[in-house]
Design a protein around this motif. Structure first.
Motif, PDB file in Angstrom:
ATOM      1  N   VAL A 170      20.949   1.906  -3.664  1.00 57.01           N
ATOM      2  CA  VAL A 170      19.945   1.046  -4.302  1.00 57.01           C
ATOM      3  C   VAL A 170      19.574  -0.102  -3.373  1.00 57.01           C
ATOM      4  CG1 VAL A 170      19.391  -0.363  -6.306  1.00 57.01           C
ATOM      5  CG2 VAL A 170      20.788   1.697  -6.583  1.00 57.01           C
ATOM      6  N   SER A 171      20.403  -1.117  -3.267  1.00 57.33           N
ATOM      7  CA  SER A 171      20.159  -2.259  -2.388  1.00 57.33           C
ATOM      8  C   SER A 171      18.740  -2.793  -2.599  1.00 57.33           C
ATOM      9  CB  SER A 171      20.406  -1.846  -0.937  1.00 57.33           C
ATOM     10  OG  SER A 171      20.288  -2.938  -0.066  1.00 57.33           O
ATOM     11  N   THR A 172      17.983  -2.997  -1.516  1.00 55.05           N
ATOM     12  CA  THR A 172      16.602  -3.506  -1.628  1.00 55.05           C
ATOM     13  C   THR A 172      15.585  -2.376  -1.693  1.00 55.05           C
ATOM     14  OG1 THR A 172      16.406  -3.608   0.801  1.00 55.05           O
ATOM     15  CG2 THR A 172      17.188  -5.595  -0.330  1.00 55.05           C
ATOM     16  N   ASN A 173      16.040  -1.143  -1.733  1.00 55.69           N
ATOM     17  CA  ASN A 173      15.121  -0.008  -1.674  1.00 55.69           C
ATOM     18  C   ASN A 173      14.100   0.035  -2.813  1.00 55.69           C
ATOM     19  OD1 ASN A 173      15.891   1.590   0.748  1.00 55.69           O
ATOM     20  ND2 ASN A 173      17.881   1.600  -0.265  1.00 55.69           N
ATOM     21  N   PRO A 174      14.462  -0.248  -4.064  1.00 54.66           N
ATOM     22  CA  PRO A 174      13.441  -0.222  -5.110  1.00 54.66           C
ATOM     23  C   PRO A 174      12.308  -1.217  -4.862  1.00 54.66           C
ATOM     24  CG  PRO A 174      15.637  -0.194  -6.077  1.00 54.66           C
ATOM     25  CD  PRO A 174      15.809  -0.491  -4.621  1.00 54.66           C
ATOM     26  N   VAL A 175      12.655  -2.437  -4.468  1.00 57.68           N
ATOM     27  CA  VAL A 175      11.632  -3.453  -4.205  1.00 57.68           C
ATOM     28  C   VAL A 175      10.761  -3.048  -3.033  1.00 57.68           C
ATOM     29  CG1 VAL A 175      11.229  -5.840  -3.521  1.00 57.68           C
ATOM     30  CG2 VAL A 175      13.008  -5.310  -5.204  1.00 57.68           C
ATOM     31  N   LEU A 176      11.384  -2.610  -1.947  1.00 55.40           N
ATOM     32  CA  LEU A 176      10.619  -2.214  -0.771  1.00 55.40           C
ATOM     33  C   LEU A 176       9.750  -1.000  -1.055  1.00 55.40           C
ATOM     34  CD1 LEU A 176      13.247  -2.692   2.101  1.00 55.40           C
ATOM     35  CD2 LEU A 176      11.360  -4.202   1.454  1.00 55.40           C
ATOM     36  N   PHE A 177      10.236  -0.088  -1.875  1.00 49.68           N
ATOM     37  CA  PHE A 177       9.440   1.087  -2.226  1.00 49.68           C
ATOM     38  C   PHE A 177       8.190   0.683  -3.005  1.00 49.68           C
ATOM     39  CE2 PHE A 177       8.277   4.499  -5.166  1.00 49.68           C
ATOM     40  CZ  PHE A 177       8.066   5.544  -4.281  1.00 49.68           C
ATOM     41  N   ILE A 178       8.346  -0.216  -3.963  1.00 45.95           N
ATOM     42  CA  ILE A 178       7.198  -0.681  -4.747  1.00 45.95           C
ATOM     43  C   ILE A 178       6.186  -1.380  -3.850  1.00 45.95           C
ATOM     44  CG2 ILE A 178       6.479  -2.300  -6.540  1.00 45.95           C
ATOM     45  CD1 ILE A 178       9.164  -1.715  -7.937  1.00 45.95           C
ATOM     46  N   LEU A 179       6.658  -2.266  -2.985  1.00 43.59           N
ATOM     47  CA  LEU A 179       5.752  -2.990  -2.100  1.00 43.59           C
ATOM     48  C   LEU A 179       5.071  -2.041  -1.117  1.00 43.59           C
ATOM     49  CD1 LEU A 179       7.844  -6.215  -1.352  1.00 43.59           C
ATOM     50  CD2 LEU A 179       5.960  -5.939  -2.968  1.00 43.59           C
ATOM     51  N   ALA A 180       5.804  -1.039  -0.635  1.00 39.24           N
ATOM     52  CA  ALA A 180       5.210  -0.061   0.274  1.00 39.24           C
ATOM     53  C   ALA A 180       4.105   0.723  -0.422  1.00 39.24           C
ATOM     54  CB  ALA A 180       6.279   0.890   0.805  1.00 39.24           C
ATOM     55  N   THR A 181       4.329   1.068  -1.691  1.00 40.17           N
ATOM     56  CA  THR A 181       3.310   1.785  -2.459  1.00 40.17           C
ATOM     57  C   THR A 181       2.061   0.934  -2.605  1.00 40.17           C
ATOM     58  OG1 THR A 181       5.039   2.955  -3.692  1.00 40.17           O
ATOM     59  CG2 THR A 181       2.826   2.947  -4.634  1.00 40.17           C
ATOM     60  N   TRP A 182       2.219  -0.343  -2.870  1.00 38.50           N
ATOM     61  CA  TRP A 182       1.067  -1.239  -2.969  1.00 38.50           C
ATOM     62  C   TRP A 182       0.336  -1.333  -1.644  1.00 38.50           C
ATOM     63  CZ3 TRP A 182       3.663  -5.896  -5.960  1.00 38.50           C
ATOM     64  CH2 TRP A 182       3.957  -5.481  -7.255  1.00 38.50           C
ATOM     65  N   LEU A 183       1.079  -1.396  -0.544  1.00 36.97           N
ATOM     66  CA  LEU A 183       0.449  -1.479   0.775  1.00 36.97           C
ATOM     67  C   LEU A 183      -0.346  -0.210   1.086  1.00 36.97           C
ATOM     68  CD1 LEU A 183       3.337  -3.156   2.792  1.00 36.97           C
ATOM     69  CD2 LEU A 183       1.068  -4.129   2.402  1.00 36.97           C
ATOM     70  N   VAL A 184       0.160   0.933   0.667  1.00 33.76           N
ATOM     71  CA  VAL A 184      -0.583   2.179   0.855  1.00 33.76           C
ATOM     72  C   VAL A 184      -1.897   2.124   0.078  1.00 33.76           C
ATOM     73  CG1 VAL A 184      -0.585   4.654   0.405  1.00 33.76           C
ATOM     74  CG2 VAL A 184       1.446   3.572   1.354  1.00 33.76           C
ATOM     75  N   LEU A 185      -1.854   1.638  -1.151  1.00 35.24           N
ATOM     76  CA  LEU A 185      -3.065   1.533  -1.963  1.00 35.24           C
ATOM     77  C   LEU A 185      -4.068   0.552  -1.354  1.00 35.24           C
ATOM     78  CD1 LEU A 185      -1.490   1.458  -5.549  1.00 35.24           C
ATOM     79  CD2 LEU A 185      -2.747   3.346  -4.494  1.00 35.24           C
ATOM     80  N   ALA A 186      -3.546  -0.468  -0.689  1.00 39.52           N
ATOM     81  CA  ALA A 186      -4.412  -1.514  -0.127  1.00 39.52           C
ATOM     82  C   ALA A 186      -4.645  -1.325   1.363  1.00 39.52           C
ATOM     83  CB  ALA A 186      -3.783  -2.889  -0.383  1.00 39.52           C
ATOM     84  N   TRP A 187      -4.569  -0.105   1.866  1.00 39.40           N
ATOM     85  CA  TRP A 187      -4.625   0.145   3.303  1.00 39.40           C
ATOM     86  C   TRP A 187      -5.912  -0.384   3.934  1.00 39.40           C
ATOM     87  CZ3 TRP A 187      -8.453   3.056   5.599  1.00 39.40           C
ATOM     88  CH2 TRP A 187      -9.262   3.823   4.750  1.00 39.40           C
ATOM     89  N   ARG A 188      -7.010  -0.421   3.165  1.00 44.77           N
ATOM     90  CA  ARG A 188      -8.285  -0.865   3.746  1.00 44.77           C
ATOM     91  C   ARG A 188      -8.310  -2.345   4.062  1.00 44.77           C
ATOM     92  NH1 ARG A 188     -11.997   1.753  -0.843  1.00 44.77           N
ATOM     93  NH2 ARG A 188     -10.120   1.177  -1.986  1.00 44.77           N
ATOM     94  N   VAL A 189      -7.490  -3.115   3.355  1.00 46.86           N
ATOM     95  CA  VAL A 189      -7.526  -4.566   3.553  1.00 46.86           C
ATOM     96  C   VAL A 189      -6.173  -5.147   3.942  1.00 46.86           C
ATOM     97  CG1 VAL A 189      -7.031  -5.134   1.137  1.00 46.86           C
ATOM     98  CG2 VAL A 189      -8.413  -6.699   2.514  1.00 46.86           C
ATOM     99  N   ALA A 190      -5.097  -4.391   3.744  1.00 44.96           N
ATOM    100  CA  ALA A 190      -3.759  -4.920   4.007  1.00 44.96           C
ATOM    101  C   ALA A 190      -3.565  -5.273   5.479  1.00 44.96           C
ATOM    102  CB  ALA A 190      -2.688  -3.916   3.563  1.00 44.96           C
ATOM    103  N   GLY A 191      -4.244  -4.564   6.370  1.00 42.42           N
ATOM    104  CA  GLY A 191      -4.122  -4.857   7.793  1.00 42.42           C
ATOM    105  C   GLY A 191      -5.291  -5.627   8.361  1.00 42.42           C
ATOM    106  N   TYR A 192      -6.127  -6.197   7.474  1.00 38.73           N
ATOM    107  CA  TYR A 192      -7.317  -6.917   7.955  1.00 38.73           C
ATOM    108  C   TYR A 192      -6.925  -8.135   8.768  1.00 38.73           C
ATOM    109  CZ  TYR A 192     -11.934  -9.063   7.972  1.00 38.73           C
ATOM    110  OH  TYR A 192     -13.123  -9.622   8.376  1.00 38.73           O
ATOM    111  N   TRP A 193      -5.864  -8.826   8.356  1.00 37.70           N
ATOM    112  CA  TRP A 193      -5.314  -9.900   9.171  1.00 37.70           C
ATOM    113  C   TRP A 193      -4.254  -9.293  10.081  1.00 37.70           C
ATOM    114  CZ3 TRP A 193      -4.614 -15.389   6.718  1.00 37.70           C
ATOM    115  CH2 TRP A 193      -5.867 -15.878   6.349  1.00 37.70           C
ATOM    116  N   GLY A 194      -4.683  -8.396  10.910  1.00 33.49           N
ATOM    117  CA  GLY A 194      -3.810  -7.691  11.831  1.00 33.49           C
ATOM    118  C   GLY A 194      -4.653  -6.831  12.755  1.00 33.49           C
TER     119      GLY A 194
END
Length: 210
Positions: free
Chosen positions: A146-170
């Motif tokens: 378990v550890s931090t995996n549930p939190v990181l998994f949720i945040l990773a899923t959100w980043l995938v959904l926001a791929w068009r703008v998540a890297g705009y400041w990058g």
């Protein structure tokens, strides 16, 4: 919106709700996604760097595979009981594929975590990096960790959904317009797409040129 309007919208595609566009497509939220990116990327980079620089060499080095072997054996021990933490099908995957190739998986995990971390921190191919980060989180969860995996998994899923703008400041702000995405070539490939025979081009592109 009526059912008829909904059916006609965007060629029988369900229109995207405003709240979804705001959260996952609006550049005004780029600073928020930057913060999430840096947190998730930092966690992955730290985890991978610790494995790479581990002086015992159980991840990368003369003893590569020892840590993976111990991890798999611990996961297999969680397959017993009335409500096992590790499913039988995943235990078979660990036993039949991962365990015999522990050294190779050790390198894959180490450098995979580092690449995901760097991709997210620099905002380069953010959606792809987040997808593989979430994939690793899912595997760790399936292995009963378990550890931090549930939190990181949720945040990773959100980043995938926001791929068009998540890297705009990058780096994605400049890289994605150059390379494009599947079905929509970027500036580097526009000339090649224009030289393709008309019958090989997407139907929508041919229709727009009429």
């Amino acid at each position: 919106m009526s059912a008829g309007t909904l059916g006609r919208a965007a060629g029988n595609e369900i229109p995207e709700p405003k709240i979804s566009r705001l959260l996952f497509s609006d550049r005004r939220l780029a600073p928020v996604w930057l913060g999430i990116r840096l947190y998730v990327g930092g966690e992955w980079l730290r985890a991978g760097w610790e494995k790479l620089t581990d002086p015992s060499g159980v991840w990368v080095g003369s003893k590569a595979g020892a840590a993976v072997t111990g991890f798999v054996q611990g996961a297999l021990a969680k397959t017993t009981g009335e409500h096992p933490d590790v499913s039988g099908w995943y235990a078979s995957f660990l036993k039949d594929l991962v365990l015999p190739n522990a050294a190779a998986f050790s390198y894959v995990v180490t450098f995979g975590e580092i690449l995901v971390g760097l991709g997210l921190i620099f905002g380069l191919f953010t959606g792809i990096a987040a997808f593989f980060g979430g994939f690793m989180n899912a595997n760790y969860l399936l292995a009963g960790t378990v550890s931090t995996n549930p939190v990181l998994f949720i945040l990773a899923t959100w980043l995938v959904l926001a791929w068009r703008v998540a890297g705009y400041w990058g780096l994605d702000r400049w890289v994605l317009p150059l390379v494009g995405v599947p079905g929509a070539p970027g500036k580097l490939f526009e000339g090649r797409a224009a030289r393709r025979p008309a019958e090989d081009r997407p139907r929508e592109e041919r229709r727009s040129r009429r």
